[in-house]
Design a protein around this motif. Structure first.
Motif, mmCIF file in Angstrom:
data_model
loop_
_atom_site.group_PDB
_atom_site.id
_atom_site.type_symbol
_atom_site.label_atom_id
_atom_site.label_comp_id
_atom_site.label_asym_id
_atom_site.label_seq_id
_atom_site.Cartn_x
_atom_site.Cartn_y
_atom_site.Cartn_z
ATOM 1 N N ILE A 186 -39.058 -83.370 34.023
ATOM 2 C CA ILE A 186 -39.396 -81.948 33.961
ATOM 3 C C ILE A 186 -38.148 -81.087 34.064
ATOM 4 C CG2 ILE A 186 -40.702 -80.079 35.049
ATOM 5 C CD1 ILE A 186 -42.560 -82.340 36.143
ATOM 6 N N ASN A 187 -37.952 -80.264 33.059
ATOM 7 C CA ASN A 187 -36.951 -79.210 33.064
ATOM 8 C C ASN A 187 -37.696 -77.870 33.083
ATOM 9 O OD1 ASN A 187 -35.088 -81.263 32.726
ATOM 10 N ND2 ASN A 187 -34.761 -80.876 30.554
ATOM 11 N N ALA A 188 -36.965 -76.793 33.274
ATOM 12 C CA ALA A 188 -37.601 -75.471 33.262
ATOM 13 C C ALA A 188 -36.580 -74.419 32.859
ATOM 14 C CB ALA A 188 -38.192 -75.136 34.632
ATOM 15 N N GLY A 189 -37.088 -73.352 32.248
ATOM 16 C CA GLY A 189 -36.186 -72.277 31.884
ATOM 17 C C GLY A 189 -36.890 -71.084 31.288
ATOM 18 N N HIS A 190 -36.311 -69.956 31.410
ATOM 19 C CA HIS A 190 -36.668 -68.644 30.860
ATOM 20 C C HIS A 190 -37.006 -67.683 31.996
ATOM 21 C CE1 HIS A 190 -37.389 -66.356 27.140
ATOM 22 N NE2 HIS A 190 -38.045 -65.559 27.964
ATOM 23 N N ASP A 191 -36.121 -66.724 32.187
ATOM 24 C CA ASP A 191 -36.277 -65.646 33.167
ATOM 25 C C ASP A 191 -36.249 -66.120 34.621
ATOM 26 O OD1 ASP A 191 -36.323 -63.816 31.153
ATOM 27 O OD2 ASP A 191 -38.492 -63.509 31.166
ATOM 28 N N LEU A 192 -35.817 -67.324 34.871
ATOM 29 C CA LEU A 192 -35.566 -67.729 36.255
ATOM 30 C C LEU A 192 -34.333 -66.985 36.749
ATOM 31 C CD1 LEU A 192 -36.203 -71.584 36.005
ATOM 32 C CD2 LEU A 192 -37.702 -69.853 37.014
ATOM 33 N N SER A 193 -34.345 -66.614 38.022
ATOM 34 C CA SER A 193 -33.278 -65.781 38.563
ATOM 35 C C SER A 193 -33.062 -66.106 40.032
ATOM 36 C CB SER A 193 -33.642 -64.298 38.419
ATOM 37 O OG SER A 193 -34.724 -63.978 39.289
ATOM 38 N N LEU A 194 -32.093 -65.444 40.637
ATOM 39 C CA LEU A 194 -31.859 -65.633 42.071
ATOM 40 C C LEU A 194 -33.077 -65.209 42.883
ATOM 41 C CD1 LEU A 194 -28.157 -64.460 42.546
ATOM 42 C CD2 LEU A 194 -29.042 -66.804 42.569
ATOM 43 N N ASP A 195 -33.857 -64.286 42.377
ATOM 44 C CA ASP A 195 -35.030 -63.809 43.113
ATOM 45 C C ASP A 195 -36.156 -64.837 43.157
ATOM 46 O OD1 ASP A 195 -33.880 -61.359 43.688
ATOM 47 O OD2 ASP A 195 -34.645 -60.416 41.859
ATOM 48 N N ASN A 196 -36.381 -65.533 42.049
ATOM 49 C CA ASN A 196 -37.578 -66.377 41.969
ATOM 50 C C ASN A 196 -37.313 -67.876 41.891
ATOM 51 O OD1 ASN A 196 -36.986 -67.027 39.180
ATOM 52 N ND2 ASN A 196 -37.876 -65.071 38.567
ATOM 53 N N LEU A 197 -36.049 -68.281 41.822
ATOM 54 C CA LEU A 197 -35.741 -69.692 41.580
ATOM 55 C C LEU A 197 -36.099 -70.603 42.736
ATOM 56 C CD1 LEU A 197 -34.522 -71.937 39.842
ATOM 57 C CD2 LEU A 197 -32.278 -71.331 40.788
ATOM 58 N N LYS A 198 -35.764 -70.217 43.951
ATOM 59 C CA LYS A 198 -35.961 -71.127 45.082
ATOM 60 C C LYS A 198 -37.435 -71.492 45.259
ATOM 61 C CE LYS A 198 -35.080 -71.922 49.984
ATOM 62 N NZ LYS A 198 -34.857 -73.356 49.690
ATOM 63 N N TYR A 199 -38.306 -70.514 45.173
ATOM 64 C CA TYR A 199 -39.736 -70.794 45.341
ATOM 65 C C TYR A 199 -40.209 -71.767 44.260
ATOM 66 C CZ TYR A 199 -44.731 -69.985 46.068
ATOM 67 O OH TYR A 199 -46.072 -70.149 46.320
ATOM 68 N N PHE A 200 -39.744 -71.555 43.048
ATOM 69 C CA PHE A 200 -40.118 -72.441 41.946
ATOM 70 C C PHE A 200 -39.597 -73.854 42.193
ATOM 71 C CE2 PHE A 200 -39.767 -74.326 37.737
ATOM 72 C CZ PHE A 200 -40.958 -73.963 37.140
ATOM 73 N N SER A 201 -38.332 -73.953 42.538
ATOM 74 C CA SER A 201 -37.714 -75.259 42.780
ATOM 75 C C SER A 201 -38.375 -76.007 43.931
ATOM 76 C CB SER A 201 -36.219 -75.068 43.070
ATOM 77 O OG SER A 201 -35.613 -76.281 43.434
ATOM 78 N N ASP A 202 -38.755 -75.282 44.965
ATOM 79 C CA ASP A 202 -39.369 -75.906 46.138
ATOM 80 C C ASP A 202 -40.781 -76.425 45.873
ATOM 81 O OD1 ASP A 202 -37.132 -75.455 47.652
ATOM 82 O OD2 ASP A 202 -37.943 -73.714 48.718
ATOM 83 N N HIS A 203 -41.453 -75.903 44.851
ATOM 84 C CA HIS A 203 -42.861 -76.236 44.650
ATOM 85 C C HIS A 203 -43.148 -77.083 43.409
ATOM 86 C CE1 HIS A 203 -43.242 -73.017 47.621
ATOM 87 N NE2 HIS A 203 -44.444 -73.510 47.879
ATOM 88 N N ILE A 204 -42.183 -77.248 42.527
ATOM 89 C CA ILE A 204 -42.409 -78.053 41.323
ATOM 90 C C ILE A 204 -41.916 -79.471 41.566
ATOM 91 C CG2 ILE A 204 -41.873 -78.351 38.883
ATOM 92 C CD1 ILE A 204 -43.671 -75.963 39.467
ATOM 93 N N PRO A 205 -42.802 -80.455 41.550
ATOM 94 C CA PRO A 205 -42.370 -81.840 41.781
ATOM 95 C C PRO A 205 -41.557 -82.379 40.604
ATOM 96 C CG PRO A 205 -44.680 -81.782 41.143
ATOM 97 C CD PRO A 205 -44.262 -80.346 41.331
#
Length: 239
Positions: A186-205
């Motif tokens: 799994i990769n991810a991308g588009h509009d990820l930023s310093l504001d929203n990245l950590k929550y996404f990274s912490d919750h996506i296995p």
């Protein structure tokens, strides 16, 4: 740790606005690696409005981490990727006139086409990833294409994160869990930023890599490029 691949299209856009070679795409790529980036992403488009074909060939011998080339797998793009042989190719179904990527693949509808294209890349040892909307039902068709990974298209998450982050990420978690069942990275991308990245990274296995360009370069105008890369790496760190 999830790897950070920096998309340098915006550097090329700035250069092309004035002509010449300032800022230098190749120098920025090397600097980003020196600052800690674990990959360099480019998305050359047919009109070459940012990354040019020359950039693609110039970057190949210089990138020492992971070279990721994104794009719509039209014949000219496929030929170029097979010649350059990056570590990864990410297939995106964007129209020639799209300002930026705006949708993932309908893998069911495009299954035969994607199978054919992906087999060409895999025969040359190039890892493949396909852009996918957060839709668990599409994962089985993505797996049938033979791709190694999917890249979750995160615009919906980023847009809705400020309003309800739990709801915004729900379909991404479901899609990631389904992808794991099929052995897809799994990769991810588009509009990820310093504001929203950590929550996404912490919750996506099993999140292996994020590709970030527009936000990172924009934030670097205030924070500096080296400092911004380091902050992103801290957001991705698992303690």
């Amino acid at each position: 740790m999830t790897k950070l691949s920096v998309n340098i299209n915006k550097i090329a856009t700035l250069r092309n606005a004035r002509g010449g070679n300032v800022p230098s795409v190749t120098q920025v790529a090397m600097d980003l690696e020196r600052f800690g980036a674990q990959g360099i992403t480019i998305h050359p488009r047919p009109d070459q409005r940012h990354i040019t074909r020359k950039d693609v060939y110039d970057l190949k011998p210089l990138v020492k981490t992971e070279f990721n080339i994104e794009g719509n797998p039209q014949s000219a793009f496929v030929e170029m990727v097979l010649e350059v042989k990056p570590e990864q190719v990410t297939l995106v179904p964007d129209a020639d006139d799209a300002i930026t990527s705006n949708a993932g693949w309908d893998c069911e509808k495009n299954l035969t086409f994607l199978k054919s294209v992906i087999s060409k890349f895999k025969n040359e040892g190039i890892r493949t990833s396909i852009f996918l909307d957060p839709n668990p039902e599409m994962v089985k068709f993505a797996a049938e294409t033979g791709t190694d990974r999917i890249e979750l298209y995160t615009e919906f998450y980023a847009k809705n994160y400020p309003k309800d982050k739990e709801e915004a990420i729900k379909s991404y978690i479901e899609t990631a869990i389904e992808a794991e069942k099929y052995g897809l990275g799994i990769n991810a991308g588009h509009d990820l930023s310093l504001d929203n990245l950590k929550y996404f990274s912490d919750h996506i296995p099993n999140l292996l890599e994020v590709s970030i360009g527009h936000a990172l370069i924009s934030e670097a105008l205030y924070l500096g490029l080296e400092n911004t890369v380091q902050i992103y790496l801290k957001r991705l760190a698992k303690w």
